[in-house]
Design a protein around this motif. Structure first.
Motif, PDB file in Angstrom:
ATOM      1  N   ASN A   1       0.814  -1.222   0.000  1.00  0.00           N
ATOM      2  CA  ASN A   1       0.000   0.000   0.000  1.00  0.00           C
ATOM      3  C   ASN A   1       0.846   1.268   0.000  1.00  0.00           C
ATOM      4  N   VAL A   2       1.944   1.261   0.725  1.00  0.00           N
ATOM      5  CA  VAL A   2       2.828   2.423   0.769  1.00  0.00           C
ATOM      6  C   VAL A   2       3.441   2.655  -0.608  1.00  0.00           C
ATOM      7  N   ASP A   3       3.953   1.601  -1.214  1.00  0.00           N
ATOM      8  CA  ASP A   3       4.574   1.719  -2.533  1.00  0.00           C
ATOM      9  C   ASP A   3       3.571   2.150  -3.599  1.00  0.00           C
ATOM     10  N   LEU A   4       2.346   1.647  -3.507  1.00  0.00           N
ATOM     11  CA  LEU A   4       1.335   1.989  -4.510  1.00  0.00           C
ATOM     12  C   LEU A   4       1.049   3.475  -4.566  1.00  0.00           C
ATOM     13  N   VAL A   5       0.963   4.119  -3.419  1.00  0.00           N
ATOM     14  CA  VAL A   5       0.625   5.550  -3.422  1.00  0.00           C
ATOM     15  C   VAL A   5       1.848   6.441  -3.629  1.00  0.00           C
TER      16      VAL A   5
ATOM     17  N   PRO B   1       1.192  11.741  -1.366  1.00  0.00           N
ATOM     18  CA  PRO B   1       1.792  11.694  -0.027  1.00  0.00           C
ATOM     19  C   PRO B   1       1.255  10.486   0.747  1.00  0.00           C
ATOM     20  N   LEU B   2       2.031  10.005   1.666  1.00  0.00           N
ATOM     21  CA  LEU B   2       1.671   8.803   2.412  1.00  0.00           C
ATOM     22  C   LEU B   2       0.399   8.972   3.235  1.00  0.00           C
ATOM     23  N   TYR B   3       0.105  10.174   3.699  1.00  0.00           N
ATOM     24  CA  TYR B   3      -1.092  10.367   4.521  1.00  0.00           C
ATOM     25  C   TYR B   3      -2.388  10.081   3.762  1.00  0.00           C
ATOM     26  N   ILE B   4      -2.320  10.016   2.435  1.00  0.00           N
ATOM     27  CA  ILE B   4      -3.526   9.723   1.653  1.00  0.00           C
ATOM     28  C   ILE B   4      -4.070   8.333   1.986  1.00  0.00           C
ATOM     29  N   THR B   5      -3.205   7.428   2.452  1.00  0.00           N
ATOM     30  CA  THR B   5      -3.686   6.085   2.798  1.00  0.00           C
ATOM     31  C   THR B   5      -4.677   6.133   3.952  1.00  0.00           C
TER      32      THR B   5
ATOM     33  N   SER C   1      -4.905   7.298 -12.209  1.00  0.00           N
ATOM     34  CA  SER C   1      -3.675   7.804 -11.586  1.00  0.00           C
ATOM     35  C   SER C   1      -2.488   6.920 -11.923  1.00  0.00           C
ATOM     36  N   HIS C   2      -2.693   5.613 -11.895  1.00  0.00           N
ATOM     37  CA  HIS C   2      -1.606   4.692 -12.233  1.00  0.00           C
ATOM     38  C   HIS C   2      -1.247   4.788 -13.718  1.00  0.00           C
ATOM     39  N   VAL C   3      -2.246   4.956 -14.572  1.00  0.00           N
ATOM     40  CA  VAL C   3      -1.973   5.100 -16.004  1.00  0.00           C
ATOM     41  C   VAL C   3      -1.155   6.364 -16.258  1.00  0.00           C
ATOM     42  N   LEU C   4      -1.597   7.486 -15.679  1.00  0.00           N
ATOM     43  CA  LEU C   4      -0.912   8.758 -15.908  1.00  0.00           C
ATOM     44  C   LEU C   4       0.498   8.767 -15.332  1.00  0.00           C
ATOM     45  N   ALA C   5       0.744   7.961 -14.293  1.00  0.00           N
ATOM     46  CA  ALA C   5       2.084   7.866 -13.701  1.00  0.00           C
ATOM     47  C   ALA C   5       2.911   6.760 -14.355  1.00  0.00           C
ATOM     48  N   HIS C   6       2.347   6.103 -15.367  1.00  0.00           N
ATOM     49  CA  HIS C   6       3.012   4.985 -16.052  1.00  0.00           C
ATOM     50  C   HIS C   6       3.413   3.881 -15.066  1.00  0.00           C
ATOM     51  N   ASP C   7       2.547   3.653 -14.091  1.00  0.00           N
ATOM     52  CA  ASP C   7       2.772   2.622 -13.072  1.00  0.00           C
ATOM     53  C   ASP C   7       1.697   1.550 -13.248  1.00  0.00           C
ATOM     54  N   TYR C   8       1.874   0.722 -14.262  1.00  0.00           N
ATOM     55  CA  TYR C   8       0.852  -0.255 -14.626  1.00  0.00           C
ATOM     56  C   TYR C   8       0.876  -1.501 -13.748  1.00  0.00           C
ATOM     57  N   GLY C   9       2.003  -1.795 -13.133  1.00  0.00           N
ATOM     58  CA  GLY C   9       2.134  -3.019 -12.354  1.00  0.00           C
ATOM     59  C   GLY C   9       2.313  -4.218 -13.269  1.00  0.00           C
ATOM     60  N   ASP C  10       2.504  -5.368 -12.672  1.00  0.00           N
ATOM     61  CA  ASP C  10       2.693  -6.599 -13.446  1.00  0.00           C
ATOM     62  C   ASP C  10       1.424  -6.922 -14.221  1.00  0.00           C
ATOM     63  N   GLY C  11       1.539  -6.972 -15.536  1.00  0.00           N
ATOM     64  CA  GLY C  11       0.395  -7.308 -16.381  1.00  0.00           C
ATOM     65  C   GLY C  11      -0.730  -6.290 -16.310  1.00  0.00           C
TER      66      GLY C  11
END
Length: 140
Positions: A49-53, A59-63, A103-113
């Motif tokens: 969860n920390v790495d995802l955000v 910021p980490l407080y969003i969790t 958010s993940h798309v715009l950050a190019h953070d697609y993850g595995d598959g």
């Protein structure tokens, strides 16, 4: 003249088919379980969860904020009554999940598959399905 043999069931007008009710509860329980686990994980800052955000620049407080709203949204969907609150909870979960995916798309953070994009969209689809299948007693 009554031609019933005694084996027929009388169906009330407006009765809800049992299959639809079962589908609603199955989808809703899967949604509730998934979003609740996600919310608890965010509140505890457990696992990835920390790495995802932080990987997408939040910021980490969003969790803490997201985890709290997820749990409150699930409570609102599951408790009886409060149909307007349920509408807000469903829309909140939908916007939260589609926003996470984007958010993940715009950050190019697609993850595995594409996991970081696909999983939130799956949760958004579950929310739409639960909303569409909900019984009349849970509608405005």
């Amino acid at each position: 003249m009554n031609t019933m043999t005694g084996n027929e069931k009388i169906v009330e007008v407006g009765a809800r088919p049992m299959g639809r009710t079962a589908a609603y509860w199955i989808v809703t329980v899967i949604l509730a379980f998934s979003i609740a686990l996600s919310g608890i994980g965010q509140l505890m800052r457990y696992g990835g969860n920390v790495d995802l955000v932080t990987a997408i620049g939040f910021p980490l407080y969003i969790t803490s904020i997201l985890g709290t709203w997820k749990l409150l949204g699930i409570v609102a969907i599951l408790i009886p009554g409060f149909p307007r609150l349920k509408e807000w909870a469903y829309s909140g979960i939908f916007f939260l999940m589609t926003g996470a995916s984007l958010s993940h798309v715009l950050a190019h953070d697609y993850g595995d598959g594409g996991f970081n994009v696909i999983l939130p969209l799956f949760y958004a689809a579950l929310a739409v399905a639960s909303w569409a299948l909900r019984p009349n007693s849970r509608k405005l």
